[in-house]
Each structure stands twice: as C-alpha cells, then as structure tokens.
Design a protein around this motif. Structure first.
Motif, PDB file in Angstrom:
ATOM      1  N   ALA A 124       6.367  10.559 -20.625  1.00 54.57           N
ATOM      2  CA  ALA A 124       7.122  10.250 -19.408  1.00 54.57           C
ATOM      3  C   ALA A 124       6.177   9.853 -18.273  1.00 54.57           C
ATOM      4  CB  ALA A 124       7.970  11.452 -18.998  1.00 54.57           C
ATOM      5  N   GLU A 125       5.022  10.511 -18.193  1.00 48.95           N
ATOM      6  CA  GLU A 125       4.040  10.150 -17.167  1.00 48.95           C
ATOM      7  C   GLU A 125       3.547   8.725 -17.361  1.00 48.95           C
ATOM      8  OE1 GLU A 125      -0.523  11.358 -15.900  1.00 48.95           O
ATOM      9  OE2 GLU A 125       0.778  12.883 -16.786  1.00 48.95           O
ATOM     10  N   TYR A 126       3.219   8.372 -18.604  1.00 44.68           N
ATOM     11  CA  TYR A 126       2.739   7.014 -18.858  1.00 44.68           C
ATOM     12  C   TYR A 126       3.856   5.988 -18.674  1.00 44.68           C
ATOM     13  CZ  TYR A 126      -1.661   8.888 -20.591  1.00 44.68           C
ATOM     14  OH  TYR A 126      -2.872   9.517 -20.675  1.00 44.68           O
ATOM     15  N   ALA A 127       5.081   6.353 -19.047  1.00 42.79           N
ATOM     16  CA  ALA A 127       6.210   5.453 -18.803  1.00 42.79           C
ATOM     17  C   ALA A 127       6.418   5.247 -17.306  1.00 42.79           C
ATOM     18  CB  ALA A 127       7.478   6.022 -19.444  1.00 42.79           C
ATOM     19  N   GLY A 128       6.222   6.316 -16.522  1.00 37.18           N
ATOM     20  CA  GLY A 128       6.318   6.187 -15.072  1.00 37.18           C
ATOM     21  C   GLY A 128       5.260   5.245 -14.516  1.00 37.18           C
ATOM     22  N   ILE A 129       4.046   5.298 -15.082  1.00 33.58           N
ATOM     23  CA  ILE A 129       2.990   4.371 -14.661  1.00 33.58           C
ATOM     24  C   ILE A 129       3.409   2.932 -14.938  1.00 33.58           C
ATOM     25  CG2 ILE A 129       0.621   3.620 -15.111  1.00 33.58           C
ATOM     26  CD1 ILE A 129      -0.077   6.516 -15.749  1.00 33.58           C
ATOM     27  N   VAL A 130       3.994   2.688 -16.119  1.00 33.67           N
ATOM     28  CA  VAL A 130       4.426   1.337 -16.483  1.00 33.67           C
ATOM     29  C   VAL A 130       5.502   0.842 -15.522  1.00 33.67           C
ATOM     30  CG1 VAL A 130       5.552  -0.054 -18.257  1.00 33.67           C
ATOM     31  CG2 VAL A 130       3.798   1.608 -18.892  1.00 33.67           C
TER      32      VAL A 130
ATOM     33  N   PHE B 153       0.832  -1.206   0.000  1.00 35.13           N
ATOM     34  CA  PHE B 153       0.000   0.000   0.000  1.00 35.13           C
ATOM     35  C   PHE B 153       0.866   1.256   0.000  1.00 35.13           C
ATOM     36  CE2 PHE B 153      -1.886   3.384   2.624  1.00 35.13           C
ATOM     37  CZ  PHE B 153      -2.991   3.702   1.837  1.00 35.13           C
ATOM     38  N   VAL B 154       1.867   1.299   0.884  1.00 39.71           N
ATOM     39  CA  VAL B 154       2.735   2.475   0.986  1.00 39.71           C
ATOM     40  C   VAL B 154       3.521   2.672  -0.313  1.00 39.71           C
ATOM     41  CG1 VAL B 154       4.716   3.462   2.194  1.00 39.71           C
ATOM     42  CG2 VAL B 154       2.905   2.319   3.492  1.00 39.71           C
ATOM     43  N   PHE B 155       4.048   1.588  -0.870  1.00 41.60           N
ATOM     44  CA  PHE B 155       4.847   1.670  -2.090  1.00 41.60           C
ATOM     45  C   PHE B 155       4.006   2.188  -3.249  1.00 41.60           C
ATOM     46  CE2 PHE B 155       6.711  -0.049  -5.965  1.00 41.60           C
ATOM     47  CZ  PHE B 155       8.060   0.224  -5.796  1.00 41.60           C
ATOM     48  N   PHE B 156       2.804   1.651  -3.401  1.00 40.30           N
ATOM     49  CA  PHE B 156       1.953   2.041  -4.519  1.00 40.30           C
ATOM     50  C   PHE B 156       1.522   3.502  -4.407  1.00 40.30           C
ATOM     51  CE2 PHE B 156      -2.360   2.413  -6.331  1.00 40.30           C
ATOM     52  CZ  PHE B 156      -2.068   2.139  -7.658  1.00 40.30           C
ATOM     53  N   VAL B 157       1.079   3.914  -3.220  1.00 43.03           N
ATOM     54  CA  VAL B 157       0.611   5.291  -3.043  1.00 43.03           C
ATOM     55  C   VAL B 157       1.769   6.274  -3.201  1.00 43.03           C
ATOM     56  CG1 VAL B 157      -0.397   6.908  -1.391  1.00 43.03           C
ATOM     57  CG2 VAL B 157      -1.324   4.602  -1.597  1.00 43.03           C
ATOM     58  N   SER B 158       2.924   5.946  -2.618  1.00 39.64           N
ATOM     59  CA  SER B 158       4.090   6.821  -2.768  1.00 39.64           C
ATOM     60  C   SER B 158       4.536   6.890  -4.219  1.00 39.64           C
ATOM     61  CB  SER B 158       5.249   6.316  -1.893  1.00 39.64           C
ATOM     62  OG  SER B 158       4.891   6.290  -0.528  1.00 39.64           O
ATOM     63  N   GLY B 159       4.411   5.769  -4.939  1.00 43.12           N
ATOM     64  CA  GLY B 159       4.758   5.764  -6.351  1.00 43.12           C
ATOM     65  C   GLY B 159       3.844   6.666  -7.171  1.00 43.12           C
ATOM     66  N   LEU B 160       2.555   6.694  -6.828  1.00 44.33           N
ATOM     67  CA  LEU B 160       1.639   7.612  -7.495  1.00 44.33           C
ATOM     68  C   LEU B 160       2.098   9.051  -7.320  1.00 44.33           C
ATOM     69  CD1 LEU B 160      -1.937   6.242  -6.647  1.00 44.33           C
ATOM     70  CD2 LEU B 160      -0.705   6.062  -8.809  1.00 44.33           C
ATOM     71  N   ALA B 161       2.526   9.384  -6.107  1.00 42.76           N
ATOM     72  CA  ALA B 161       3.014  10.738  -5.858  1.00 42.76           C
ATOM     73  C   ALA B 161       4.324  10.999  -6.596  1.00 42.76           C
ATOM     74  CB  ALA B 161       3.206  10.955  -4.355  1.00 42.76           C
ATOM     75  N   GLU B 162       5.183   9.969  -6.717  1.00 43.55           N
ATOM     76  CA  GLU B 162       6.454  10.142  -7.424  1.00 43.55           C
ATOM     77  C   GLU B 162       6.236  10.497  -8.885  1.00 43.55           C
ATOM     78  OE1 GLU B 162      10.036   9.130  -6.590  1.00 43.55           O
ATOM     79  OE2 GLU B 162       9.329   9.830  -4.654  1.00 43.55           O
ATOM     80  N   VAL B 163       5.242   9.881  -9.517  1.00 47.28           N
ATOM     81  CA  VAL B 163       4.986  10.167 -10.932  1.00 47.28           C
ATOM     82  C   VAL B 163       3.905  11.236 -11.098  1.00 47.28           C
ATOM     83  CG1 VAL B 163       5.721   7.878 -11.670  1.00 47.28           C
ATOM     84  CG2 VAL B 163       3.324   8.255 -11.123  1.00 47.28           C
TER      85      VAL B 163
END
Length: 319
Positions: free
Chosen positions: A233-239, A190-200
């Motif tokens: 870059a945003e979509y690449a970050g999602i991938v 949960f923490v990794f996914f949510v923080s990753g959303l903020a990163e991208v």
C-alpha cells in the motif's frame, strides 16, 4: 467492440499496472538506497546487481507466521491491510496514462482521487486501534493527527491547479497545461508533493511509524502477508502520488510525439517523481511530531493560500 468489453480491458490494464509498477518502485528503492547509503546486502540476492531482492522479500513474508493478538478486534485487524491498499487501486482507475488511455474518465476526477486517497489512511487507523497494543494505538493517533494537518494544504494545492485549468477532469487539466505552469504553479507543486509524502507516511514524515520509539506504529502486531500488504500500500501510494504530480504539474502525456508516445512520457515522469520520493527518504532525517505539525500549519498552509491568490490573479488577468 462493445462498451462493456472495452471497459473490462481498460480495468484489466489498470489492474496489471497496479500490480507491476509498485513492485518496480520497490525494486528501484532497494537499489537506489543501496547505492546512496552503501548498503551491500540488497546488491547480492540473485547474483547480478541483486536482481532477486524483491523476490527474496516476498518469500520471506510468505514464510512468516500470521498471528492475531488475543485481545485484538479480529475482524477489523484482518481487513485493515485491504482497506489501506484498495483505495489506491481505485484512484488509479481515473488517472490518465495517455490520450484516451484511462480506466474511467470522470469530470470530477481530481476530487475523486483526493477523496479516495484520504480514505486509504483509514486502514492504518484501523490497524492501530484494533491491535490491542499501546504503541500501535499511539501510531494510529499520530496517523490521524498527520492526516488532519496535511490534508488541507494537499487539497488547496490541487484546487489551485483546478482553478488554473478551469476543470476538475484530470484529462482536461493535462490538455490545458502549458510549460509556463512550472513557474506559475511552482509553489503548488512543492506543497502538493510534500503534503503527499506526509499523506502516504513516507520519510521524513513517517512519525506515525517511528520505529525507534513506538516499535513500528500501527503495524507493530502485523506479520506475514498482512504486513506485506501494508508495505505494498505504501508503494502504491507512491505511484499514485507520483502519477498525480506528473499529471497536474508536469503535463502528463504532453511531450514530443505525444499522440503516439504519450503513455511513455507519463510513465517516465511518474518514475522520475518516484525517484525523488526515494531520494528524499535517504537525504532527510525524520521530523519530530511538533516539527511535523508546525511545518504543516505554519509553512505549507500559508504557501498554499498564497498560491491560490496568485492563481486567482492570473486567471482574472488572462480572462
């Protein structure tokens, strides 16, 4: 086959995936948001189910004029989109798709990917600072503040998985994974996914953009293909985020007949996580800047530290 030729073929495969998968995610986002929000426009370009919407967007970007503000730092302004995009290409080189299907298997692959993903944010900072626009500068400052807040829980959550697996190799983590990790490492996921959303900088963590108050954040002065590179870059970050989540927490290529179809399981899990990213964008409103910072420091960081304690206890008890 020589090692050089084998490496070249792997790199070519990674490059092909990098060029195709982000565009596929973009197309899925168009269709998913059209259904969820009742948007009829993306459903008509190209007749059947709006299949040509992504092509229409590409043609639109190509036709737009490429303007550089007179007071901008021209060199920094021009290279910022590439700086935002290239790190995600580099990160994909070390993410395993299946047994032996990886561009370059590194013993410190997890550390390498996290470091490279952090470097990608520099492109947004460069674009905001070099644009000679106060709204772009404000967006760039917000990017820096958001990166500082969410990088810590992001790294701590990844460290929990590395501690559980006893390795920093992404391939090694997949080999050590077992289904009960979904419970044991659930908080970290949960923490990794949510923080990753903020990163991208994906909604609801897109305060650096905040089009209602600072136009379009660091990208306000960009148009044409340079703006398209920021979107790519945003979509690449999602991938990259989705693939990392699949590898670290969902077992990567592990599944029925994983020796033959491992790559398929990785892709399916990656696309499933990417769909959740799109769903979150539709379902939740943008956070205010104070809410965004409070959520990082008062919620995610304590949860990540709690997960580290749980993981340490589990490792000691099972040693």
């Amino acid at each position: 086959m020589s090692e050089a030729l084998e490496l070249a073929l792997r790199l070519a495969g990674v490059l092909a995936a990098f060029l195709v998968v982000p565009l596929l995610v973009g197309q899925v986002e168009h269709k998913a948001m059209a259904h969820m929000q009742g948007r009829v426009g993306p459903m008509y370009a190209g007749a059947f189910h709006g299949w040509a919407q992504l092509i229409a967007d590409g043609v639109k970007f190509v036709q737009k004029e490429d303007v550089v503000p007179a007071a901008a730092d021209r060199m920094v302004f021009k290279i910022a989109p590439a700086v935002a995009l290239v790190p995600y290409l580099v990160a994909m080189l070390v993410i395993p798709l299946g047994p032996g299907l990886v561009g370059q298997d590194l013993d410190i692959g997890l550390f390498f990917v996290i470091a490279v993903m952090g470097a990608g944010v520099i492109g947004s900072l460069m674009g905001g600072w070099s644009s000679a626009n106060k709204f772009s500068l404000l967006g760039g400052i917000r990017v820096a503040a958001q990166l500082m807040a969410y990088e810590l829980p992001f790294v701590l959550a990844a460290a929990s998985v590395a501690m559980a697996a006893g390795t920093l190799s992404l391939t090694g983590i997949v080999l050590e994974w077992s289904p009960w990790w979904l419970l044991w490492q659930g908080i970290a996921m949960f923490v990794f996914f949510v923080s990753g959303l903020a990163e991208v900088q994906r909604p609801p963590f897109d305060m650096p953009i905040a089009d209602a108050e600072i136009v379009f954040g660091p990208y306000t002065e960009y148009g044409g293909l340079r703006f398209a590179l920021f979107i790519l870059a945003e979509y690449a970050g999602i991938v990259v985020l989705s693939a990392l989540t699949a590898v670290l927490f969902l077992g990567g290529w592990r599944g029925p007949f994983d020796d033959q179809l491992g790559w398929l399981w990785t892709l399916l899990k990656t696309m499933a996580v990417a769909f959740v990213v799109i769903w979150v964008r539709v379902a939740y409103p943008r956070l205010r800047e104070d809410q965004l910072q409070r959520f990082a420091w008062q919620v995610l960081v304590p949860l990540a530290l709690l997960q580290l304690a749980i993981t340490a206890a589990g490792v000691v008890m099972t040693a």
